[in-house]
Design a protein around this motif. Structure first.
Motif, mmCIF file in Angstrom:
data_model
loop_
_atom_site.group_PDB
_atom_site.id
_atom_site.type_symbol
_atom_site.label_atom_id
_atom_site.label_comp_id
_atom_site.label_asym_id
_atom_site.label_seq_id
_atom_site.Cartn_x
_atom_site.Cartn_y
_atom_site.Cartn_z
ATOM 1 N N ASP A 1 0.824 -1.204 0.000
ATOM 2 C CA ASP A 1 0.000 0.000 0.000
ATOM 3 C C ASP A 1 0.859 1.254 0.000
ATOM 4 O O ASP A 1 0.506 2.255 -0.609
ATOM 5 C CB ASP A 1 -0.906 0.049 1.239
ATOM 6 C CG ASP A 1 -1.891 -1.113 1.303
ATOM 7 O OD1 ASP A 1 -1.979 -1.890 0.328
ATOM 8 O OD2 ASP A 1 -2.565 -1.229 2.335
ATOM 9 N N LEU B 1 -8.109 1.622 -7.236
ATOM 10 C CA LEU B 1 -9.298 0.876 -6.846
ATOM 11 C C LEU B 1 -10.353 1.112 -7.924
ATOM 12 O O LEU B 1 -10.617 2.258 -8.284
ATOM 13 C CB LEU B 1 -9.816 1.364 -5.491
ATOM 14 C CG LEU B 1 -8.825 1.320 -4.337
ATOM 15 C CD1 LEU B 1 -9.467 1.862 -3.071
ATOM 16 C CD2 LEU B 1 -8.304 -0.094 -4.115
ATOM 17 N N ALA C 1 -6.804 -3.093 -7.231
ATOM 18 C CA ALA C 1 -7.713 -3.842 -6.361
ATOM 19 C C ALA C 1 -9.124 -3.379 -6.689
ATOM 20 O O ALA C 1 -9.352 -2.199 -6.979
ATOM 21 C CB ALA C 1 -7.406 -3.594 -4.886
ATOM 22 N N SER C 2 -10.053 -4.307 -6.660
ATOM 23 C CA SER C 2 -11.429 -3.895 -6.903
ATOM 24 C C SER C 2 -11.960 -3.194 -5.654
ATOM 25 O O SER C 2 -11.521 -3.466 -4.535
ATOM 26 C CB SER C 2 -12.306 -5.098 -7.266
ATOM 27 O OG SER C 2 -12.574 -5.880 -6.130
ATOM 28 N N LEU C 3 -12.871 -2.281 -5.862
ATOM 29 C CA LEU C 3 -13.514 -1.590 -4.748
ATOM 30 C C LEU C 3 -14.242 -2.581 -3.853
ATOM 31 O O LEU C 3 -14.375 -2.364 -2.648
ATOM 32 C CB LEU C 3 -14.509 -0.550 -5.282
ATOM 33 C CG LEU C 3 -13.889 0.669 -5.955
ATOM 34 C CD1 LEU C 3 -14.899 1.365 -6.848
ATOM 35 C CD2 LEU C 3 -13.343 1.627 -4.916
ATOM 36 N N THR D 1 -9.236 -5.617 0.383
ATOM 37 C CA THR D 1 -8.221 -4.560 0.317
ATOM 38 C C THR D 1 -8.860 -3.245 -0.098
ATOM 39 O O THR D 1 -8.583 -2.200 0.484
ATOM 40 C CB THR D 1 -7.090 -4.939 -0.660
ATOM 41 O OG1 THR D 1 -6.426 -6.099 -0.161
ATOM 42 C CG2 THR D 1 -6.083 -3.816 -0.820
ATOM 43 N N GLY D 2 -9.719 -3.285 -1.106
ATOM 44 C CA GLY D 2 -10.403 -2.075 -1.551
ATOM 45 C C GLY D 2 -11.224 -1.456 -0.442
ATOM 46 O O GLY D 2 -11.166 -0.242 -0.207
#
Length: 140
Positions: free
Chosen positions: A8, A15, A42-44, A48-49
């Motif tokens: 990160d 995202l 990363a997808s929302l 993680t999103g």
């Protein structure tokens, strides 16, 4: 896939709405134009999103914009798109000049496209799966 909070900090993270065809095409457009692999994805909808949205004070159900996290700051809508363009290889950084247009005007155009993206480009039943070659660039 990576799941490290260290990632990160070290990388720019995009995202995106994982079920939006336009958003998935944008990711597929970015990958070959970012040869230094500075952008992670990363997808929302992913854990993680969701975690990153919360860390940056953004709503967890915010699927109407891409979010770019760069140097610890979150950018949304047209600001995110233009900052992405600036990171790609030539000639895409030229698009960053649109940053000179006032953000409310830029975001009006962004919002219009975002509000029509499913109708114009469709929607997937599930998030995109990265290829084995690009998997390392996607966060879980």
């Amino acid at each position: 896939m990576h799941n490290s909070r260290q990632t990160d900090i070290q990388h720019t993270i995009l995202l995106f709405d994982g079920v939006c065809n336009l958003c998935n095409q944008a990711v597929l457009f970015i990958i070959p134009r970012d040869p230094k692999e500075t952008i992670r994805f990363a997808s929302l909808q992913s854990d993680t999103g969701q975690r990153l949205l919360g860390q940056h004070g953004l709503s967890a159900d915010r699927l109407d914009t891409m979010v770019l996290i760069d140097r610890g700051k979150a950018y949304t809508k047209s600001s995110a798109a233009l900052r992405i363009a600036r990171k790609l290889h030539w000639p895409w950084p030229l698009f960053y000049l649109f940053i000179l247009i006032p953000r409310p005007l830029r975001d009006t155009v962004y919002d219009w496209i975002a509000s029509n993206r499913y109708r114009w480009f469709g929607k997937k039943e599930q998030c995109m799966l990265p290829t084995p070659q690009t998997r390392r660039r996607f966060l879980e």
